[in-house]
Design a protein around this motif. Structure first.
Motif, mmCIF file in Angstrom:
data_model
loop_
_atom_site.group_PDB
_atom_site.id
_atom_site.type_symbol
_atom_site.label_atom_id
_atom_site.label_comp_id
_atom_site.label_asym_id
_atom_site.label_seq_id
_atom_site.Cartn_x
_atom_site.Cartn_y
_atom_site.Cartn_z
ATOM 1 N N UNK A 175 0.879 -1.160 0.000
ATOM 2 C CA UNK A 175 0.000 0.000 0.000
ATOM 3 C C UNK A 175 0.921 1.216 0.000
ATOM 4 N N UNK A 176 0.877 1.975 -1.103
ATOM 5 C CA UNK A 176 1.724 3.161 -1.259
ATOM 6 C C UNK A 176 0.956 4.372 -0.729
ATOM 7 N N UNK A 177 1.543 5.057 0.264
ATOM 8 C CA UNK A 177 0.884 6.168 0.949
ATOM 9 C C UNK A 177 1.800 7.384 0.987
ATOM 10 N N UNK A 178 1.275 8.558 1.431
ATOM 11 C CA UNK A 178 2.125 9.743 1.559
ATOM 12 C C UNK A 178 3.297 9.520 2.523
ATOM 13 N N UNK A 179 3.121 8.662 3.512
ATOM 14 C CA UNK A 179 4.200 8.414 4.470
ATOM 15 C C UNK A 179 5.114 7.278 4.025
ATOM 16 N N UNK A 180 4.934 6.814 2.797
ATOM 17 C CA UNK A 180 5.793 5.761 2.267
ATOM 18 C C UNK A 180 5.020 4.490 1.994
ATOM 19 N N UNK A 181 5.664 3.525 1.354
ATOM 20 C CA UNK A 181 5.002 2.261 1.031
ATOM 21 C C UNK A 181 5.036 1.283 2.214
ATOM 22 N N UNK A 182 3.908 0.598 2.430
ATOM 23 C CA UNK A 182 3.794 -0.397 3.495
ATOM 24 C C UNK A 182 3.618 -1.769 2.867
ATOM 25 N N UNK A 183 4.498 -2.699 3.219
ATOM 26 C CA UNK A 183 4.419 -4.085 2.738
ATOM 27 C C UNK A 183 3.573 -4.853 3.739
ATOM 28 N N UNK A 184 2.430 -5.392 3.274
ATOM 29 C CA UNK A 184 1.517 -6.093 4.176
ATOM 30 C C UNK A 184 1.553 -7.604 4.005
ATOM 31 N N UNK A 185 2.100 -8.079 2.883
ATOM 32 C CA UNK A 185 2.156 -9.531 2.652
ATOM 33 C C UNK A 185 3.239 -9.807 1.615
ATOM 34 N N UNK A 186 3.925 -10.925 1.762
ATOM 35 C CA UNK A 186 4.886 -11.375 0.757
ATOM 36 C C UNK A 186 4.614 -12.837 0.434
ATOM 37 N N UNK A 187 4.992 -13.258 -0.769
ATOM 38 C CA UNK A 187 4.857 -14.668 -1.179
ATOM 39 C C UNK A 187 6.049 -15.004 -2.061
ATOM 40 N N UNK A 188 6.812 -16.017 -1.665
ATOM 41 C CA UNK A 188 8.001 -16.415 -2.428
ATOM 42 C C UNK A 188 7.629 -17.315 -3.601
ATOM 43 N N UNK A 189 8.452 -17.201 -4.655
ATOM 44 C CA UNK A 189 8.382 -18.136 -5.776
ATOM 45 C C UNK A 189 9.769 -18.204 -6.399
ATOM 46 N N UNK A 190 9.984 -19.197 -7.242
ATOM 47 C CA UNK A 190 11.294 -19.443 -7.825
ATOM 48 C C UNK A 190 11.193 -19.486 -9.339
ATOM 49 N N UNK A 191 12.020 -18.689 -10.006
ATOM 50 C CA UNK A 191 12.072 -18.681 -11.472
ATOM 51 C C UNK A 191 13.138 -19.685 -11.885
ATOM 52 N N UNK A 192 12.743 -20.738 -12.624
ATOM 53 C CA UNK A 192 13.699 -21.760 -13.041
ATOM 54 C C UNK A 192 14.277 -21.507 -14.427
ATOM 55 N N UNK A 193 13.643 -20.646 -15.222
ATOM 56 C CA UNK A 193 14.115 -20.250 -16.527
ATOM 57 C C UNK A 193 13.690 -18.814 -16.777
ATOM 58 N N UNK A 194 14.414 -18.028 -17.520
ATOM 59 C CA UNK A 194 15.712 -18.258 -18.141
ATOM 60 C C UNK A 194 16.838 -17.994 -17.161
#
Length: 196
Positions: A175-194
């Motif tokens: 959530x990008x706000x006047x006081x800066x961006x807030x990260x509320x959730x992350x989800x990992x994934x892996x790129x196998x190519x290229x």
């Protein structure tokens, strides 16, 4: 050109050095093409992490390649997850980067947006899904997800992955706000190519 979040002004300094583009607290007018280095230079990166346990106040979920298995997707094909609950969706940790990647997202609360405000054209206002390398604040791709303030069920969309190379990555709900961006959730994934 100053990098976003670098010192006082950050992205604002970057915007001022380009052209007289003003709206709200940021940039408007002739915006650079999204998915370009010039665009990402305007995105603030002074993130604050506020990740909570699911179902405490609200829940956010991010899924990668939610309709890949055609047997599970059934007749809904690429729309298998749109408007459904988690049973209609899939998550695949490993993917191949290409022009874009289908993702699904869910939030059971209001999705913050800047529509109808002086900040509507500012890329540093609203709710976005961003792609990052783990621990790296540099934005590799992003997409706004604030079109529907109160979605019902999962929503599916596509995010640019043409610039991703072999290795671990993360989706960030920001959530990008006047006081800066807030990260509320992350989800990992892996790129196998290229391999790039």
């Amino acid at each position: 050109v100053a990098r976003p979040g670098a010192g006082a002004g950050g992205w604002q300094d970057a915007a001022r050095s380009r052209a007289p583009l003003r709206a709200g607290w940021g940039v408007a007018g002739d915006m650079p093409r999204d998915d370009s280095e010039e665009y990402f230079a305007l995105v603030r990166t002074d993130y604050k992490f506020r990740i909570q346990k699911d179902y405490v106040r609200y829940s956010i979920d991010l899924l990668v390649d939610p309709c890949r298995d055609k047997m599970r997707a059934g007749s809904r094909d690429a729309g298998c997850c749109h408007g459904t609950n988690v049973k209609g969706c899939q998550h695949h940790f490993e993917v191949e980067a290409g022009p874009d990647l289908q993702i699904a997202y869910f939030q059971n609360a209001h999705i913050a947006n800047c529509r109808g405000t002086p900040f509507e054209s500012d890329i540093n206002c609203g709710t976005y899904i961003e792609v990052h390398r783990p621990g790296d604040k540099r934005v590799l791709a992003d997409m706004p997800v604030d079109e529907d303030e109160f979605p019902s069920g999962y929503r599916t969309s596509r995010i640019s992955t043409h610039g991703l190379c072999l290795g671990p990555h993360e989706l960030w709900w920001v959530v990008r706000t006047p006081s800066g961006p807030y990260v509320l959730k992350t989800r990992r994934f892996f790129v196998r190519k290229p391999s790039c």
